[in-house]
Design a protein around this motif. Sequence first.
Motif, PDB file in Angstrom:
ATOM      1  N   PHE A   1      35.353  36.157  26.638  1.00 12.15           N
ATOM      2  CA  PHE A   1      35.007  36.998  27.782  1.00 12.15           C
ATOM      3  C   PHE A   1      36.229  37.291  28.651  1.00 12.15           C
ATOM      4  O   PHE A   1      36.361  38.400  29.200  1.00 12.15           O
ATOM      5  CB  PHE A   1      33.913  36.330  28.621  1.00 12.15           C
ATOM      6  N   ILE A   2      37.114  36.317  28.807  1.00 16.44           N
ATOM      7  CA  ILE A   2      38.317  36.537  29.610  1.00 16.44           C
ATOM      8  C   ILE A   2      39.211  37.592  28.962  1.00 16.44           C
ATOM      9  O   ILE A   2      39.763  38.470  29.648  1.00 16.44           O
ATOM     10  CB  ILE A   2      39.086  35.213  29.797  1.00 16.44           C
ATOM     11  N   LEU A   3      39.355  37.541  27.641  1.00 17.29           N
ATOM     12  CA  LEU A   3      40.149  38.544  26.941  1.00 17.29           C
ATOM     13  C   LEU A   3      39.545  39.936  27.102  1.00 17.29           C
ATOM     14  O   LEU A   3      40.272  40.925  27.302  1.00 17.29           O
ATOM     15  CB  LEU A   3      40.266  38.184  25.456  1.00 17.29           C
ATOM     16  N   ILE A   4      38.220  40.026  27.031  1.00 16.59           N
ATOM     17  CA  ILE A   4      37.558  41.316  27.231  1.00 16.59           C
ATOM     18  C   ILE A   4      37.807  41.818  28.656  1.00 16.59           C
ATOM     19  O   ILE A   4      38.087  43.008  28.872  1.00 16.59           O
ATOM     20  CB  ILE A   4      36.048  41.203  26.961  1.00 16.59           C
ATOM     21  N   ALA A   5      37.732  40.908  29.642  1.00 17.68           N
ATOM     22  CA  ALA A   5      37.963  41.303  31.026  1.00 17.68           C
ATOM     23  C   ALA A   5      39.385  41.810  31.237  1.00 17.68           C
ATOM     24  O   ALA A   5      39.613  42.802  31.950  1.00 17.68           O
ATOM     25  CB  ALA A   5      37.674  40.122  31.953  1.00 17.68           C
ATOM     26  N   LEU A   6      40.351  41.172  30.614  1.00 16.82           N
ATOM     27  CA  LEU A   6      41.750  41.554  30.795  1.00 16.82           C
ATOM     28  C   LEU A   6      42.064  42.899  30.135  1.00 16.82           C
ATOM     29  O   LEU A   6      42.801  43.716  30.691  1.00 16.82           O
ATOM     30  CB  LEU A   6      42.672  40.467  30.228  1.00 16.82           C
ATOM     31  N   PHE A   7      41.506  43.128  28.951  1.00 17.72           N
ATOM     32  CA  PHE A   7      41.837  44.332  28.192  1.00 17.72           C
ATOM     33  C   PHE A   7      40.627  45.255  28.050  1.00 17.72           C
ATOM     34  O   PHE A   7      40.458  45.920  27.023  1.00 17.72           O
ATOM     35  CB  PHE A   7      42.379  43.943  26.813  1.00 17.72           C
ATOM     36  N   ALA A   8      39.802  45.311  29.083  1.00 16.26           N
ATOM     37  CA  ALA A   8      38.554  46.070  29.024  1.00 16.26           C
ATOM     38  C   ALA A   8      38.794  47.543  28.710  1.00 16.26           C
ATOM     39  O   ALA A   8      38.146  48.126  27.837  1.00 16.26           O
ATOM     40  CB  ALA A   8      37.783  45.929  30.337  1.00 16.26           C
ATOM     41  N   TYR A   9      39.734  48.156  29.415  1.00 15.03           N
ATOM     42  CA  TYR A   9      39.953  49.598  29.224  1.00 15.03           C
ATOM     43  C   TYR A   9      40.671  49.909  27.918  1.00 15.03           C
ATOM     44  O   TYR A   9      40.602  51.033  27.435  1.00 15.03           O
ATOM     45  CB  TYR A   9      40.739  50.167  30.405  1.00 15.03           C
ATOM     46  N   VAL A  10      41.352  48.928  27.359  1.00 16.58           N
ATOM     47  CA  VAL A  10      41.989  49.120  26.061  1.00 16.58           C
ATOM     48  C   VAL A  10      40.946  49.063  24.951  1.00 16.58           C
ATOM     49  O   VAL A  10      40.995  49.832  23.978  1.00 16.58           O
ATOM     50  CB  VAL A  10      43.081  48.064  25.824  1.00 16.58           C
ATOM     51  N   LEU A  11      39.964  48.169  25.105  1.00 17.37           N
ATOM     52  CA  LEU A  11      38.961  47.954  24.074  1.00 17.37           C
ATOM     53  C   LEU A  11      37.750  48.875  24.211  1.00 17.37           C
ATOM     54  O   LEU A  11      37.089  49.176  23.215  1.00 17.37           O
ATOM     55  CB  LEU A  11      38.483  46.498  24.113  1.00 17.37           C
ATOM     56  N   ALA A  12      37.444  49.321  25.425  1.00 14.98           N
ATOM     57  CA  ALA A  12      36.228  50.096  25.662  1.00 14.98           C
ATOM     58  C   ALA A  12      36.326  51.488  25.050  1.00 14.98           C
ATOM     59  O   ALA A  12      37.360  52.160  25.164  1.00 14.98           O
ATOM     60  CB  ALA A  12      35.959  50.208  27.159  1.00 14.98           C
ATOM     61  N   PRO A  13      35.261  51.971  24.390  1.00 10.44           N
ATOM     62  CA  PRO A  13      35.266  53.346  23.864  1.00 10.44           C
ATOM     63  C   PRO A  13      35.445  54.395  24.957  1.00 10.44           C
ATOM     64  O   PRO A  13      36.094  55.414  24.739  1.00 10.44           O
ATOM     65  CB  PRO A  13      33.881  53.469  23.204  1.00 10.44           C
ATOM     66  N   ASP A  14      34.884  54.138  26.144  1.00 10.03           N
ATOM     67  CA  ASP A  14      35.047  55.039  27.291  1.00 10.03           C
ATOM     68  C   ASP A  14      36.099  54.437  28.211  1.00 10.03           C
ATOM     69  O   ASP A  14      35.830  53.475  28.932  1.00 10.03           O
ATOM     70  CB  ASP A  14      33.716  55.219  28.021  1.00 10.03           C
TER      71      ASP A  14
END
Length: 367
Positions: free
Chosen positions: A31-44
């Motif tokens: 979850f921390i990795l997702i929070a840090l790189f949210a805009y890199v990983l998110a389709p939108d």
Amino acid sequence: MPKTASLSKLTLQKLRKSFWGVLSFCIISFFILIALFAYVLAPDSSQYANQMHISIHSQPPGFAVDLITIPSINQSSSVLDWWNGNETPGTEIPFTDLKKIDGVIAYQPYDVDGQELPFKPLEFYEAQELELSRFRESYTTHKTFLLGTDKYGRDLLSRMMIGTRVSISIGFVAVLISLLIGIPLGAIAGYYGGKIDAAIMWLINVTWSIPTLLMVIAISIALGKGFLTVFIAVGLTMWVEIARVVRGQMIVAKEYQYVTAARALGFNDMRIIARHILPNILAPVIVISAANFAAAILIEAGLSFLGLGAQPPIPSWGSMIKDHYQYIILDKAYLAVVPGIAIMLLVMAFMLLGNSLRDALDVRTNS
């Protein structure tokens, strides 16, 4: 003679052997990795994943549609887009078909009910000079919404990813505030005792008696609704438990022989507290902090559900449940269930990590 392993190494070894401890640590790290790189990983990747497509609202997971992407006139990019998202995203238009009518490219809007809507001319001057095939290649995409879309037609997966930041940050900041306030006050109260202890305990009891919701409402009136309000309110209600634990540990620890020796050597009180006592009594504080992290996530979700947490368009798991809880009876329960599962999973991970830390830090079992 073989070297005796330090207490920290023994604790780490024991934590590694704990299945639930390792599993919870992996979940939290994920979850921390997702929070840090949210805009890199998110389709939108638009700011707050706020691209709305009303014509494809409330679609199920795996829904796919063709989109026309019209670049923004003021479109710009920044090195901080990976953190803040794109502030000037292009306009996306869901469509069913494309064709040229009198030399003008027109599109047939997507209809959620499957009706054939009339074609509309595309008001995009640069595109009119292209052949239809070149236009399709340059300005259209086929997009799949892995978790479907919310009631505004926004990508639910992207909103979930960026909402992770709210939960992780509120937990981190609230625990940090509680430690910065609770440890000094608890240490001073337990070490000095007397009237100082009585005054701090009075403050602790008064603060503990104020409900979190009431404090949030009071701070909201003073500062306005928002992210900062939740940080302050949650942090100011959690320090009391830390202070009570530190005070109790300090009362016992200050009578130990190493503290008496430190006084005999002429060390001042602040050095004895900070350098000698606190490092030896932090084990229960660490365990409580893990539990407080989980509690902060639940409190934030509850406040956002009530409209007192992060304000739109900032995505928050609690506000996502609020927006879609009525869909549970409309065969679209996933809109509220998905953020609910995320909250449950993250809170459970912190609680399991706290239990594993408690067992690993138990001196009696580290021999």
